[in-house]
Write a protein that holds these residues in place. Structure first.
Motif, short mmCIF file in Angstrom:
data_model
loop_
_atom_site.label_atom_id
_atom_site.label_comp_id
_atom_site.label_asym_id
_atom_site.label_seq_id
_atom_site.Cartn_x
_atom_site.Cartn_y
_atom_site.Cartn_z
N SER A 153 0.83 -1.21 0.00
CA SER A 153 0.00 0.00 0.00
C SER A 153 0.86 1.25 0.00
O SER A 153 0.59 2.21 -0.74
CB SER A 153 -0.92 -0.01 1.22
OG SER A 153 -1.79 -1.12 1.20
N GLU A 154 1.91 1.24 0.83
CA GLU A 154 2.81 2.39 0.85
C GLU A 154 3.50 2.57 -0.49
O GLU A 154 3.67 3.69 -0.97
CB GLU A 154 3.85 2.21 1.96
CG GLU A 154 3.25 2.28 3.36
CD GLU A 154 4.28 2.02 4.42
OE1 GLU A 154 5.45 1.75 4.06
OE2 GLU A 154 3.95 2.09 5.62
N MET A 156 2.34 1.59 -3.41
CA MET A 156 1.36 2.08 -4.37
C MET A 156 1.10 3.56 -4.17
O MET A 156 0.97 4.33 -5.13
CB MET A 156 0.07 1.29 -4.23
CG MET A 156 0.18 -0.17 -4.67
SD MET A 156 0.59 -0.33 -6.42
CE MET A 156 -0.89 0.37 -7.16
N THR A 157 1.02 3.98 -2.90
CA THR A 157 0.82 5.41 -2.63
C THR A 157 1.99 6.23 -3.15
O THR A 157 1.80 7.27 -3.78
CB THR A 157 0.66 5.63 -1.12
OG1 THR A 157 -0.44 4.84 -0.65
CG2 THR A 157 0.41 7.09 -0.82
N ALA A 158 3.21 5.74 -2.88
CA ALA A 158 4.39 6.46 -3.38
C ALA A 158 4.41 6.47 -4.89
O ALA A 158 4.76 7.48 -5.53
CB ALA A 158 5.66 5.81 -2.83
N THR A 159 4.03 5.33 -5.50
CA THR A 159 4.00 5.26 -6.96
C THR A 159 2.98 6.24 -7.52
O THR A 159 3.23 6.91 -8.53
CB THR A 159 3.67 3.83 -7.41
OG1 THR A 159 4.65 2.92 -6.88
CG2 THR A 159 3.68 3.73 -8.92
N GLY A 160 1.82 6.33 -6.85
CA GLY A 160 0.81 7.28 -7.31
C GLY A 160 1.32 8.71 -7.25
O GLY A 160 1.11 9.50 -8.18
N GLU A 161 2.01 9.05 -6.15
CA GLU A 161 2.57 10.39 -6.04
C GLU A 161 3.63 10.63 -7.11
O GLU A 161 3.70 11.71 -7.70
CB GLU A 161 3.17 10.57 -4.65
CG GLU A 161 2.13 10.55 -3.53
CD GLU A 161 2.76 10.64 -2.17
OE1 GLU A 161 4.00 10.59 -2.11
OE2 GLU A 161 2.02 10.76 -1.17
N GLU A 162 4.45 9.61 -7.37
CA GLU A 162 5.47 9.76 -8.42
C GLU A 162 4.82 9.92 -9.78
O GLU A 162 5.27 10.71 -10.60
CB GLU A 162 6.40 8.54 -8.41
CG GLU A 162 7.29 8.46 -7.18
CD GLU A 162 8.15 7.23 -7.18
OE1 GLU A 162 8.01 6.43 -8.14
OE2 GLU A 162 8.96 7.06 -6.26
N PHE A 163 3.73 9.15 -10.01
CA PHE A 163 3.03 9.30 -11.29
C PHE A 163 2.46 10.71 -11.43
O PHE A 163 2.46 11.29 -12.51
CB PHE A 163 1.93 8.26 -11.40
CG PHE A 163 2.43 6.90 -11.80
CD1 PHE A 163 3.62 6.76 -12.49
CD2 PHE A 163 1.71 5.75 -11.49
CE1 PHE A 163 4.10 5.52 -12.85
CE2 PHE A 163 2.17 4.50 -11.85
CZ PHE A 163 3.37 4.38 -12.53
N GLU A 164 1.95 11.26 -10.31
CA GLU A 164 1.44 12.62 -10.36
C GLU A 164 2.56 13.60 -10.69
O GLU A 164 2.38 14.51 -11.52
CB GLU A 164 0.81 12.98 -9.02
CG GLU A 164 -0.50 12.22 -8.74
CD GLU A 164 -1.08 12.61 -7.40
OE1 GLU A 164 -0.45 13.45 -6.71
OE2 GLU A 164 -2.16 12.09 -7.03
N ASP A 165 3.73 13.38 -10.08
CA ASP A 165 4.87 14.25 -10.40
C ASP A 165 5.27 14.11 -11.85
O ASP A 165 5.58 15.11 -12.52
CB ASP A 165 6.05 13.90 -9.49
CG ASP A 165 5.75 14.22 -8.03
OD1 ASP A 165 4.86 15.05 -7.79
OD2 ASP A 165 6.40 13.62 -7.15
N VAL A 166 5.28 12.86 -12.34
CA VAL A 166 5.64 12.65 -13.75
C VAL A 166 4.61 13.30 -14.67
O VAL A 166 4.96 13.93 -15.68
CB VAL A 166 5.73 11.13 -14.05
CG1 VAL A 166 5.88 10.88 -15.54
CG2 VAL A 166 6.91 10.52 -13.31
N GLY A 167 3.31 13.19 -14.31
CA GLY A 167 2.28 13.82 -15.12
C GLY A 167 2.45 15.33 -15.18
O GLY A 167 2.33 15.94 -16.24
N ARG A 168 2.74 15.91 -13.99
CA ARG A 168 2.95 17.36 -13.98
C ARG A 168 4.19 17.74 -14.78
O ARG A 168 4.20 18.77 -15.47
CB ARG A 168 3.07 17.84 -12.53
CG ARG A 168 1.75 17.83 -11.78
CD ARG A 168 1.87 18.60 -10.47
NE ARG A 168 2.76 17.91 -9.53
CZ ARG A 168 2.33 17.04 -8.63
NH1 ARG A 168 1.06 16.74 -8.55
NH2 ARG A 168 3.19 16.48 -7.79
#
Length: 272
Positions: A153-154, A156-168
């Protein structure tokens, strides 16, 4: 509650909180299991020691019983030989040995009872240890599963945040790319329209247009002068209808050096 008591309570609470955070449940369970196994080994050693003592008493009792039989024979032999005194002494020893045997019987019986109780405790403790072992392994498996789930879970959460950073980052890159493309297109447009020349020159569009008209007028004037000098007049007739001999005659009257001079001046003006 006094100040010292409250301070002591707070300190114990903080220490307990630190220990709880530092405690690994699986290690605690393993440690408790090993402690119970050590207790079981102590009980087994106690049973072994008690059994050893009981066996020693039983061996001592057996020797006393042999002595009792021996004293019986001695007393019988002494009576047969008319030695009552010896028979009495043998019977007295027999009585002493019989008393010792009775005392040993009581001790052996007590040891046997203790041994039976220890064996029951050992069996009960062993059963509890086996039950605890099963629960321990189950709890360890659940703890490891929960730990793995939490890690996933941690992650996945970190991956989601990284994906958000990559998207930005991609959005910013697209914006910068579009700005650069728009700027390049604007620069090309300005270059084609001559805006860069405007920047480098003090003249505006009116000055350049007037200068162009003046240049065109000068060229036309020079052309008219040249045509006048060579005797060529404007005509609406077809040029192919002019007599070639007449053209050659006019051309021969014009000085070659003069023509070259006029052509050179005309070329200079065009270059300017």
């Amino acid at each position: 509650m006094g100040i010292l008591s409250r301070a002591s309570y707070v300190i114990r609470s903080k220490i307990n909180s630190v220990l709880n955070r530092a405690e690994d449940p699986t290690e605690t369970l393993d440690y408790s299991y090993e402690q119970m196994r050590d207790q079981l080994q102590d009980v087994k050693r106690g049973i072994a020691d008690l059994t050893t003592q009981k066996k020693r008493l039983e061996m001592q009792k057996k020797r006393l019983e042999e002595n009792v039989d021996k004293h019986n024979e001695q007393a019988r032999t002494a009576v047969e030989q008319g030695r009552e005194d010896l028979a009495r002494r043998a019977l007295e020893k027999k009585k002493t040995k019989m008393n010792q045997i009775e005392d040993l019987d009581r001790q052996i019986s007590e040891l046997q009872n203790q041994q039976d109780r220890l064996i029951e405790q050992k069996d009960e403790l062993q059963t509890r240890i086996e039950e605890f072992r099963t629960k321990k392994e189950t709890m360890k498996a659940r703890h490891e599963a929960a730990k793995a789930s939490s890690s996933v879970s941690e992650a996945m959460t970190a991956t989601g945040e990284e994906f958000e950073d990559v998207g930005r980052a991609i959005e910013r890159a697209e914006e910068q790319t579009e700005d650069m493309e728009a700027r390049a297109a604007a620069m090309d447009e300005l270059h084609e329209s001559g805006a860069f020349d405007d920047v480098l020159s003090d003249k505006d569009s009116i000055d350049r247009e007037l200068e162009s008209l003046s240049t065109d007028s000068g060229v036309e004037a020079e052309l008219e002068t040249l045509k006048s000098d060579v005797g060529v007049e404007e005509s609406t007739a077809d040029p192919d209808a002019v007599d070639e001999e007449e053209i050659e005659e006019v051309a021969s009257e014009v000085d070659d050096e003069e023509i070259e001079s006029e052509l050179a001046e005309l070329q200079d003006e065009e270059n300017e």
